[in-house]
Design a protein around this motif. Structure first.
Motif, PDB file in Angstrom:
ATOM      1  N   ARG A 153      -2.772   5.050   6.104  1.00  0.00           N
ATOM      2  CA  ARG A 153      -3.453   4.403   4.980  1.00  0.00           C
ATOM      3  C   ARG A 153      -4.956   4.704   4.991  1.00  0.00           C
ATOM      4  NH1 ARG A 153      -3.361  -1.569   4.240  1.00  0.00           N
ATOM      5  NH2 ARG A 153      -1.102  -1.315   4.454  1.00  0.00           N
ATOM      6  N   GLY A 154      -5.498   4.905   3.792  1.00  0.00           N
ATOM      7  CA  GLY A 154      -6.921   5.194   3.681  1.00  0.00           C
ATOM      8  C   GLY A 154      -7.293   6.610   4.026  1.00  0.00           C
TER       9      GLY A 154
ATOM     10  N   PHE B 106      -2.923   5.604  -0.218  1.00  0.00           N
ATOM     11  CA  PHE B 106      -3.822   4.607  -0.787  1.00  0.00           C
ATOM     12  C   PHE B 106      -4.342   3.702   0.335  1.00  0.00           C
ATOM     13  CE2 PHE B 106      -1.735   6.177  -4.481  1.00  0.00           C
ATOM     14  CZ  PHE B 106      -2.567   5.891  -5.563  1.00  0.00           C
ATOM     15  N   GLY B 107      -5.242   2.802  -0.006  1.00  0.00           N
ATOM     16  CA  GLY B 107      -5.771   1.836   0.943  1.00  0.00           C
ATOM     17  C   GLY B 107      -7.108   2.250   1.503  1.00  0.00           C
ATOM     18  N   ALA B 108      -7.721   1.325   2.235  1.00  0.00           N
ATOM     19  CA  ALA B 108      -9.009   1.559   2.889  1.00  0.00           C
ATOM     20  C   ALA B 108      -8.851   1.331   4.382  1.00  0.00           C
ATOM     21  CB  ALA B 108     -10.077   0.624   2.306  1.00  0.00           C
TER      22      ALA B 108
ATOM     23  N   ALA C 168      -6.805   8.653  -7.560  1.00  0.00           N
ATOM     24  CA  ALA C 168      -6.794   7.187  -7.448  1.00  0.00           C
ATOM     25  C   ALA C 168      -6.760   6.752  -5.987  1.00  0.00           C
ATOM     26  CB  ALA C 168      -5.594   6.619  -8.204  1.00  0.00           C
ATOM     27  N   ALA C 169      -5.984   7.479  -5.166  1.00  0.00           N
ATOM     28  CA  ALA C 169      -5.937   7.146  -3.734  1.00  0.00           C
ATOM     29  C   ALA C 169      -7.292   7.359  -3.073  1.00  0.00           C
ATOM     30  CB  ALA C 169      -4.867   7.987  -3.044  1.00  0.00           C
TER      31      ALA C 169
ATOM     32  N   GLU D 245      -2.796  10.735  -9.239  1.00  0.00           N
ATOM     33  CA  GLU D 245      -2.575   9.728  -8.197  1.00  0.00           C
ATOM     34  C   GLU D 245      -3.442  10.006  -6.977  1.00  0.00           C
ATOM     35  OE1 GLU D 245       1.761   9.934  -7.940  1.00  0.00           O
ATOM     36  OE2 GLU D 245       1.758   7.792  -8.445  1.00  0.00           O
TER      37      GLU D 245
ATOM     38  N   ALA E 127     -10.150   7.195  -4.363  1.00  0.00           N
ATOM     39  CA  ALA E 127     -11.106   6.180  -4.804  1.00  0.00           C
ATOM     40  C   ALA E 127     -11.004   4.900  -3.983  1.00  0.00           C
ATOM     41  CB  ALA E 127     -10.878   5.871  -6.288  1.00  0.00           C
ATOM     42  N   GLU E 128      -9.854   4.665  -3.356  1.00  0.00           N
ATOM     43  CA  GLU E 128      -9.691   3.457  -2.539  1.00  0.00           C
ATOM     44  C   GLU E 128     -10.168   3.635  -1.110  1.00  0.00           C
ATOM     45  OE1 GLU E 128      -5.833   1.768  -2.550  1.00  0.00           O
ATOM     46  OE2 GLU E 128      -5.797   1.400  -4.713  1.00  0.00           O
ATOM     47  N   HIS E 129     -10.340   4.888  -0.683  1.00  0.00           N
ATOM     48  CA  HIS E 129     -10.681   5.129   0.709  1.00  0.00           C
ATOM     49  C   HIS E 129     -12.086   4.624   1.025  1.00  0.00           C
ATOM     50  CE1 HIS E 129      -7.661   8.726   0.985  1.00  0.00           C
ATOM     51  NE2 HIS E 129      -7.078   7.580   0.693  1.00  0.00           N
TER      52      HIS E 129
ATOM     53  N   THR F 265       0.846  -1.200   0.000  1.00  0.00           N
ATOM     54  CA  THR F 265       0.000   0.000   0.000  1.00  0.00           C
ATOM     55  C   THR F 265       0.876   1.243   0.000  1.00  0.00           C
ATOM     56  OG1 THR F 265      -1.791  -1.120   1.173  1.00  0.00           O
ATOM     57  CG2 THR F 265      -1.766   1.274   1.278  1.00  0.00           C
TER      58      THR F 265
END
Length: 522
Positions: free
Chosen positions: A74-75, A80-82, A204-205, A201, A207-209, A14
């Motif tokens: 993270r998230g 990135f990440g959830a 994109a990050a 970027e 969108a992962e949260h 991540t």
């Protein structure tokens, strides 16, 4: 000034957003800060002229000779990440990977301290349990040791107000928007600071949260689940890491006051306690007429880091320093509570008395007010910052109270008061909120501290209500008042039907009483 804006691969690959700031020249120790609420913001023109800059706290550390590394957990932010939960175990793994990255940099001397407030301070303690050789110190301010007792379920009573409102705010943040601040702030702030300006970027990050559902988790999570990921569950590993620990807390900060004390008891190091609400934004001693901060908290942290890293001019410090409210003076001690503290039992007595003498036999019947509230500016509401300074001035007189005789020479309290009540309730559970106040000769009341607990049968049962630690000097001629409630506004879950009816047994094998830690200091 060196500024690196990069993604560092964390646990499982991540990508973690990192900003590193360092002065050019020799290698130096680094200070790592883990951010739950963005490590920085992207500002629209003209607010963002000149590009990213270190914040005020980072600038002060840079001036003191440290490199500063800010990361989004993270998230959150640009990482990135959830987030299936708060303080997930992968988060400490991400931070450990950032430590590896720090050690590899030409401006790093291989030594790191992790510092943080609230969420970030708790994350710093969890990182220490990883035992990374580069981590030498942790400075944890206004944070949590036991996530049940110190945050979501203090005394076993669920804090639904904080869980719901905090979850609402971070859900908005994690989508890249500001939850507060008004139109002007939203016009100035585009979103979290992108890494090296990479807006693609960042999208994109984001969108992962995913932090939606955290409010529901706050309403249903159990004490066991919370403790399973709390720093308290990793105490042995943190001790084994050998990191130096600095724990700083406020007398008026939810249940985090006890957390600061428990961190010191479990890990040693330094403990500082003062008259602050959550985050140390306000000096809220009721005896501080100006309302101004009278203590340099950031300077205190720098002093601790100076001692750990043996910086020029670093001065030694005693293990415990605390301000006595009422006297408004700082004291030092080798431990908490201060050695020489003794227990003063004050028994619930007939006719609403509070007496050091053995209590009179009898039972008091109370119907606790289900509309009771200690106001809009309590230690609990102050945990959701920004908030006005905590204040209990002008709150309504309690209906259920026991009051002592005046203390002709005054009294100094220093420690963790405990209220023990032998009682029966009209339901399987009763929520008990206990408040301690100084009552001046003119009848005016000044809040000292409080505690809450969920009591359960079979009845009669001895309920133990641990009040938050405090150091407080009451004036000569003042009395003490102990009062009870079943609720505190809409902050905590209400008791079940019938839970507000209680019968307090004054005498017996376990007489109902307040155990008050007092000092002999004149």
């Amino acid at each position: 000034m060196i500024h690196e804006s990069v993604y560092v691969p964390g646990e499982g690959g991540t990508r973690i957003a990192v900003d590193a700031w360092a002065s050019s020249g020799e290698r130096r120790p680094a200070v790592l800060v883990q951010h739950r609420y963005w490590r920085g913001a992207d500002l629209r023109w003209p607010f963002g002229r000149g590009g990213p800059q270190p914040g005020a706290a980072a600038a002060r550390m840079l001036a003191a000779g440290y490199a500063v590394v800010d990361i989004d957990v993270r998230g959150a932010g640009a990482s990135f990440g959830a987030r299936p939960d708060e303080w997930p175990p992968e988060e400490a793994g991400d931070a450990a990977a950032v430590l590896d990255w720090i050690v590899s940099r030409p401006w790093s001397d291989g030594r790191v301290a992790a510092v943080g407030i609230s969420y970030g301070g708790t994350a710093a303690l969890l990182l220490a349990a990883r035992g990374h050789p580069a981590l030498r110190a942790v400075a944890a301010r206004f944070c949590f040791w036991d996530l049940a007792d110190d945050l979501v379920l203090p005394g076993g009573v669920r804090n639904t107000w904080l869980a719901e409102r905090w979850a609402e705010r971070v859900a908005v943040l994690d989508r890249g928007r500001l939850p507060i601040g008004g139109v002007r702030a939203r016009l100035a702030v585009r979103g979290p600071r992108a890494v090296a300006g990479g807006r693609r970027e960042l999208r994109a990050a984001l969108a992962e949260h995913g932090s939606e559902g955290s409010a529901e988790r706050g309403r249903t999570v159990t004490a066991g689940q919370l403790r399973g990921r709390a720093p308290s569950s990793l105490a042995a590993a943190i001790r084994a890491s050998g990191v130096a620990v600095h724990s700083l807390g406020g007398w008026y900060d939810g249940a985090s006051t006890r957390a600061a004390v428990e961190i010191h008891r479990a890990l040693g190091g330094e403990l500082v306690l003062g008259p602050w609400d959550h985050g140390g934004y306000h000096d809220v001693s009721p005896h501080n007429a100006s309302g101004e901060m009278r203590f340099d908290i950031a300077g205190e942290v720098l002093g601790f880091l100076g001692r750990v890293f043996e910086m020029p001019g670093a001065e030694p410090a005693p293990p415990v320093r605390y301000q006595v409210v009422g006297e408004e003076r700082w004291q030092t001690a080798p431990a908490w509570p201060p050695p020489g503290t003794t227990g003063l039992p004050l028994h619930l007595d007939a006719d609403g008395g509070l007496s050091p003498a053995p209590p009179a036999a009898g039972v008091d019947n109370h119907e606790l007010d289900l509309a009771a509230s200690s106001g809009e500016r309590t230690r609990w509401r102050g945990q959701l910052q920004p908030a006005p300074p905590t204040s209990y001035a002008g709150r309504a007189a309690p209906a259920c109270a026991y009051t002592s005789a005046p203390f002709p020479d005054g009294l100094e309290i220093a420690g963790d008061p405990v209220c023990l009540l032998t009682l029966e309730a009209g339901a399987e559970r009763a929520n008990l909120f206990c408040y301690l106040d100084e009552i001046a000769p003119d009848g005016s009341a000044t809040y000292i501290t409080e505690g809450c607990a969920a009591a359960t049968g079979p009845w009669p049962s001895v309920a133990r209500v641990e009040l938050q630690p405090i150091a407080y000097r009451i004036d000569a001629g003042s009395a003490l008042r102990l009062s009870f409630a079943a609720v505190d506004g809409d902050v905590f879950e209400p008791p079940p039907a019938g839970g507000s009816r209680i019968r307090v047994h004054r005498a017996g094998p376990q007489p109902s009483r307040l155990e008050l830690p007092v000092t002999a200091r004149a």
